[in-house]
Design an enzyme around this catalytic site. Structure first.
Site, PDB file in Angstrom:
ATOM      1  N   ASN A   7       0.865  -1.175   0.000  1.00 44.85           N
ATOM      2  CA  ASN A   7       0.000   0.000   0.000  1.00 44.85           C
ATOM      3  C   ASN A   7       0.909   1.235   0.000  1.00 44.85           C
ATOM      4  O   ASN A   7       1.510   1.564   1.012  1.00 44.85           O
ATOM      5  CB  ASN A   7      -0.865  -0.053   1.272  1.00 44.85           C
ATOM      6  CG  ASN A   7      -1.783   1.140   1.394  1.00 44.85           C
ATOM      7  OD1 ASN A   7      -1.837   2.000   0.512  1.00 44.85           O
ATOM      8  ND2 ASN A   7      -2.506   1.185   2.504  1.00 44.85           N
ATOM      9  N   ARG A  87      -2.751  -2.319  -3.227  1.00 47.91           N
ATOM     10  CA  ARG A  87      -3.949  -1.549  -2.888  1.00 47.91           C
ATOM     11  C   ARG A  87      -3.908  -0.241  -3.668  1.00 47.91           C
ATOM     12  O   ARG A  87      -2.983   0.559  -3.519  1.00 47.91           O
ATOM     13  CB  ARG A  87      -3.979  -1.248  -1.389  1.00 47.91           C
ATOM     14  CG  ARG A  87      -5.156  -0.383  -1.020  1.00 47.91           C
ATOM     15  CD  ARG A  87      -5.078   0.061   0.412  1.00 47.91           C
ATOM     16  NE  ARG A  87      -6.286   0.773   0.790  1.00 47.91           N
ATOM     17  CZ  ARG A  87      -6.290   1.984   1.318  1.00 47.91           C
ATOM     18  NH1 ARG A  87      -5.159   2.613   1.541  1.00 47.91           N
ATOM     19  NH2 ARG A  87      -7.414   2.561   1.640  1.00 47.91           N
ATOM     20  N   HIS A 176     -12.686   2.643   1.141  1.00 45.69           N
ATOM     21  CA  HIS A 176     -12.758   1.587   2.162  1.00 45.69           C
ATOM     22  C   HIS A 176     -13.514   0.352   1.659  1.00 45.69           C
ATOM     23  O   HIS A 176     -13.994  -0.452   2.456  1.00 45.69           O
ATOM     24  CB  HIS A 176     -13.473   2.064   3.451  1.00 45.69           C
ATOM     25  CG  HIS A 176     -12.715   3.110   4.205  1.00 45.69           C
ATOM     26  ND1 HIS A 176     -13.355   4.121   4.879  1.00 45.69           N
ATOM     27  CD2 HIS A 176     -11.406   3.297   4.409  1.00 45.69           C
ATOM     28  CE1 HIS A 176     -12.462   4.899   5.458  1.00 45.69           C
ATOM     29  NE2 HIS A 176     -11.262   4.419   5.192  1.00 45.69           N
ATOM     30  N   HIS A 202     -17.087   1.626   9.179  1.00 45.51           N
ATOM     31  CA  HIS A 202     -15.619   1.654   9.249  1.00 45.51           C
ATOM     32  C   HIS A 202     -15.229   3.002   9.850  1.00 45.51           C
ATOM     33  O   HIS A 202     -15.246   4.030   9.170  1.00 45.51           O
ATOM     34  CB  HIS A 202     -15.029   1.482   7.841  1.00 45.51           C
ATOM     35  CG  HIS A 202     -13.532   1.515   7.799  1.00 45.51           C
ATOM     36  ND1 HIS A 202     -12.766   0.398   7.521  1.00 45.51           N
ATOM     37  CD2 HIS A 202     -12.658   2.517   8.011  1.00 45.51           C
ATOM     38  CE1 HIS A 202     -11.487   0.724   7.574  1.00 45.51           C
ATOM     39  NE2 HIS A 202     -11.392   2.012   7.861  1.00 45.51           N
ATOM     40  N   ARG A 235     -10.813  15.353   8.578  1.00 42.63           N
ATOM     41  CA  ARG A 235     -11.636  15.740   7.414  1.00 42.63           C
ATOM     42  C   ARG A 235     -13.019  16.173   7.879  1.00 42.63           C
ATOM     43  O   ARG A 235     -13.583  15.588   8.800  1.00 42.63           O
ATOM     44  CB  ARG A 235     -11.794  14.560   6.449  1.00 42.63           C
ATOM     45  CG  ARG A 235     -10.514  14.181   5.774  1.00 42.63           C
ATOM     46  CD  ARG A 235     -10.701  12.971   4.869  1.00 42.63           C
ATOM     47  NE  ARG A 235      -9.608  12.052   5.057  1.00 42.63           N
ATOM     48  CZ  ARG A 235      -9.650  10.749   4.772  1.00 42.63           C
ATOM     49  NH1 ARG A 235     -10.744  10.220   4.276  1.00 42.63           N
ATOM     50  NH2 ARG A 235      -8.599   9.990   4.984  1.00 42.63           N
ATOM     51  N   SER A 278      -9.238  10.016  18.719  1.00 43.04           N
ATOM     52  CA  SER A 278     -10.423   9.926  19.580  1.00 43.04           C
ATOM     53  C   SER A 278     -10.056   9.647  21.039  1.00 43.04           C
ATOM     54  O   SER A 278     -10.789  10.030  21.942  1.00 43.04           O
ATOM     55  CB  SER A 278     -11.375   8.871  19.045  1.00 43.04           C
ATOM     56  OG  SER A 278     -10.771   7.607  19.124  1.00 43.04           O
ATOM     57  N   GLU A 328     -13.355  -0.615  16.490  1.00 45.67           N
ATOM     58  CA  GLU A 328     -12.907  -1.828  17.184  1.00 45.67           C
ATOM     59  C   GLU A 328     -12.510  -1.565  18.634  1.00 45.67           C
ATOM     60  O   GLU A 328     -12.567  -2.462  19.470  1.00 45.67           O
ATOM     61  CB  GLU A 328     -11.694  -2.432  16.445  1.00 45.67           C
ATOM     62  CG  GLU A 328     -12.066  -3.053  15.112  1.00 45.67           C
ATOM     63  CD  GLU A 328     -10.851  -3.393  14.250  1.00 45.67           C
ATOM     64  OE1 GLU A 328      -9.792  -3.743  14.808  1.00 45.67           O
ATOM     65  OE2 GLU A 328     -10.969  -3.300  13.017  1.00 45.67           O
ATOM     66  N   GLU A 379      -8.096  -5.703   5.792  1.00 43.86           N
ATOM     67  CA  GLU A 379      -8.047  -5.370   4.365  1.00 43.86           C
ATOM     68  C   GLU A 379      -6.938  -6.141   3.658  1.00 43.86           C
ATOM     69  O   GLU A 379      -7.082  -6.551   2.511  1.00 43.86           O
ATOM     70  CB  GLU A 379      -7.814  -3.855   4.201  1.00 43.86           C
ATOM     71  CG  GLU A 379      -9.016  -3.052   4.656  1.00 43.86           C
ATOM     72  CD  GLU A 379      -8.701  -1.589   4.933  1.00 43.86           C
ATOM     73  OE1 GLU A 379      -8.227  -1.300   6.053  1.00 43.86           O
ATOM     74  OE2 GLU A 379      -8.926  -0.750   4.054  1.00 43.86           O
TER      75      GLU A 379
HETATM   76  P1  ADP Z   1      -6.539   4.727   9.511  1.00 44.43           P
HETATM   77  O1  ADP Z   1      -6.308   3.309   9.025  1.00 44.43           O
HETATM   78  O2  ADP Z   1      -7.616   5.445   8.756  1.00 44.43           O
HETATM   79  O3  ADP Z   1      -5.315   5.517   9.717  1.00 44.43           O
HETATM   80  P2  ADP Z   1      -7.325   3.446  11.985  1.00 44.43           P
HETATM   81  O4  ADP Z   1      -8.405   2.528  11.565  1.00 44.43           O
HETATM   82  O5  ADP Z   1      -6.014   2.873  12.338  1.00 44.43           O
HETATM   83  O6  ADP Z   1      -7.179   4.622  10.949  1.00 44.43           O
HETATM   84  O7  ADP Z   1      -7.875   4.293  13.225  1.00 44.43           O
HETATM   85  C1  ADP Z   1      -7.082   5.225  13.869  1.00 44.43           C
HETATM   86  C2  ADP Z   1      -7.914   5.935  14.910  1.00 44.43           C
HETATM   87  O8  ADP Z   1      -8.548   4.983  15.760  1.00 44.43           O
HETATM   88  C3  ADP Z   1      -7.073   6.786  15.855  1.00 44.43           C
HETATM   89  O9  ADP Z   1      -6.932   8.077  15.333  1.00 44.43           O
HETATM   90  C4  ADP Z   1      -7.909   6.792  17.101  1.00 44.43           C
HETATM   91  O10 ADP Z   1      -8.810   7.860  17.003  1.00 44.43           O
HETATM   92  C5  ADP Z   1      -8.680   5.508  17.056  1.00 44.43           C
HETATM   93  N1  ADP Z   1      -8.191   4.508  18.033  1.00 44.43           N
HETATM   94  C6  ADP Z   1      -7.221   3.614  17.871  1.00 44.43           C
HETATM   95  N2  ADP Z   1      -7.049   2.874  18.992  1.00 44.43           N
HETATM   96  C7  ADP Z   1      -7.945   3.302  19.880  1.00 44.43           C
HETATM   97  C8  ADP Z   1      -8.292   2.934  21.206  1.00 44.43           C
HETATM   98  N3  ADP Z   1      -7.653   1.968  21.843  1.00 44.43           N
HETATM   99  N4  ADP Z   1      -9.300   3.605  21.804  1.00 44.43           N
HETATM  100  C9  ADP Z   1      -9.940   4.590  21.152  1.00 44.43           C
HETATM  101  N5  ADP Z   1      -9.659   4.969  19.891  1.00 44.43           N
HETATM  102  C10 ADP Z   1      -8.684   4.354  19.253  1.00 44.43           C
END
Ligand code: ADP
Length: 393
Positions: A7, A87, A176, A202, A235, A278, A328, A379
């Protein structure tokens, strides 16, 4: 089959080597700051801890060569790697499904690149390099837009002049798609086929929803680009499109400034004034930070609104799945979104919601009108399975 999934971004390259039979990840990592000072590789084998390797990566070719070298040191030389999955962020109108790389399909990745310039050009270069350097290994293109390509015309068409949308290929492409497709497959397996109308959520730093009826996508929240739909980490998601013209006319911003503002300086980051993550926002909200509390409230509000919109496009839903970083891991965010949907009969079992696990699980109560699950996305495995299917033909 042992498959390498790649990717590439404009200055990064993520890779994962996995076995499609077992899903086992033999090695994975990321090359960062390609073409920039201070480049490095984070590499991990068989679930051992991540090693940071300081290495000069002037271009993508050097990065790929380096990846193959460390994989070879780990016992996976080019004889063992049976396929490479790429990807591609934007498949445009050429990839309603994954395709084996040929001169023609590679040309298509470049042709549609103006729709996603940062990613497509880099991935096209990487595909070309892989073909040159390892001619005996087959390459497959897996586009993130494919799953959404066959949503009904009433869902993908924009109400703009026909000659303009035709000439510039403007439509809803979504993103996605590989994750949403995996979520359908995994959920159907987990529920022994007892799923019909699914809303896949997602929620990561990028976030989108998909309405999936009997395995077919019907609607999604991202649009021409991944800027549309939900409020995301940085975003803005859906806003009045006239805001762009207003910012330029009255605010004096250039088109690139508006683009950067909406993609990189908005969303949860802008609302909280603190972070795009978050976890930081939840912690500060807990401590009484009013901006962070509002950021969470808006996230729940918008996400639940669009979940209802997805359900509307299927005239109902029986299952809802949370996945990706937030979906998740954050029980707070899941509960916040689900509470907004209580009027539709959605009921979360608060204890089940708090359980942390890497496995699919149901988090709704027995009497919930909609089954709610957490299903970790994968993915890379979905891409590798496409590689296996296409290369074994
Ligand atoms: P991407 O693949 O789009 O970069 P991810 O699916 O890895 O994003 O998600 C990243 C986001 O998930 C982080 O910015 C955070 O907000 C959130 N995140 C990851 N782990 C946790 C956790 N243990 N508790 C709460 N939020 C989490």
């Amino acid at each position: 089959m042992i498959v390498l999934v790649i990717n590439a971004g404009s200055s990064s390259l993520k890779y994962q080597l996995l076995d499609t039979a077992t899903g086992q990840v033999h090695a994975k990592g990321n090359c960062e700051r390609i073409g920039i000072d201070g480049s490095f590789v984070g590499h991990e084998e068989n679930g051992s801890g991540k090693r940071r390797l300081e290495v000069a990566l002037p271009d993508h070719k050097t990065a790929i060569k380096y990846v193959f070298d460390i994989l070879s040191e780990a016992g996976f030389d080019t004889d063992k790697i049976e396929g490479i999955g790429h990807r591609v962020v934007q498949g445009g109108w050429y990839f309603p499904e994954s395709k084996v790389v040929t001169e023609k399909t590679l040309g298509w990745v470049r042709e549609v690149a103006p729709l996603a310039p940062l990613h497509n050009y880099a991935e096209a270069d990487v595909i070309e390099i892989c073909r040159e350097m390892f001619p005996s290994i087959g390459n497959v293109i897996v586009a993130d837009t494919s799953f959404h390509y066959n949503i009904p015309e009433k869902a993908w068409r924009y109400a703009l002049p026909r000659d303009v949308v035709d000439r510039l290929h403007i439509r809803k492409y979504g993103a996605h798609g590989t994750s949403h497709r995996y979520i359908w497959k995994k959920t159907a397996e987990f529920l022994d086929g007892d799923v019909h109308k699914l809303v896949s959520c997602h929620l990561g730093s990028g976030a989108s929803l998909s309405a999936i009826e009997d395995g077919r996508d019907k609607e999604t929240t991202m649009g021409l680009t991944p800027l549309d739909g939900l409020i995301m980490g940085t975003r803005c998601g859906t806003i009045d499109p006239a805001t762009v013209a207003y910012l330029m006319r009255e605010g004096g911003y250039s088109i690139d400034e508006v683009d950067t503002m909406m993609n990189k300086q908005s969303g949860l980051l802008a609302l909280s004034g603190l972070s795009s993550d978050s976890r930081d926002i939840e912690e500060a909200a807990e401590g009484g930070d009013a901006n962070c509390q509002l950021a969470l409230e808006m996230f729940y509000y918008r996400t639940s609104q669009l979940i209802a919109e997805m359900a509307q496009s299927m005239h109902g839903f029986d299952t809802m799945v949370f996945t990706a970083g937030i979906g998740e891991n954050s029980s707070t965010m899941r509960l916040g979104v689900a509470k907004e949907l209580e009027w539709l009969g959605v009921r979360i079992d608060e204890e089940a919601n708090k359980v942390r696990s890497g496995e699919p699980r149901v988090i709704s109560t027995e009497d919930s009108a909609v089954k709610v699950l957490v299903v970790p996305t994968n993915e890379e495995l979905m891409i590798a399975l496409d590689v296996e299917e296409l290369l074994s033909k």
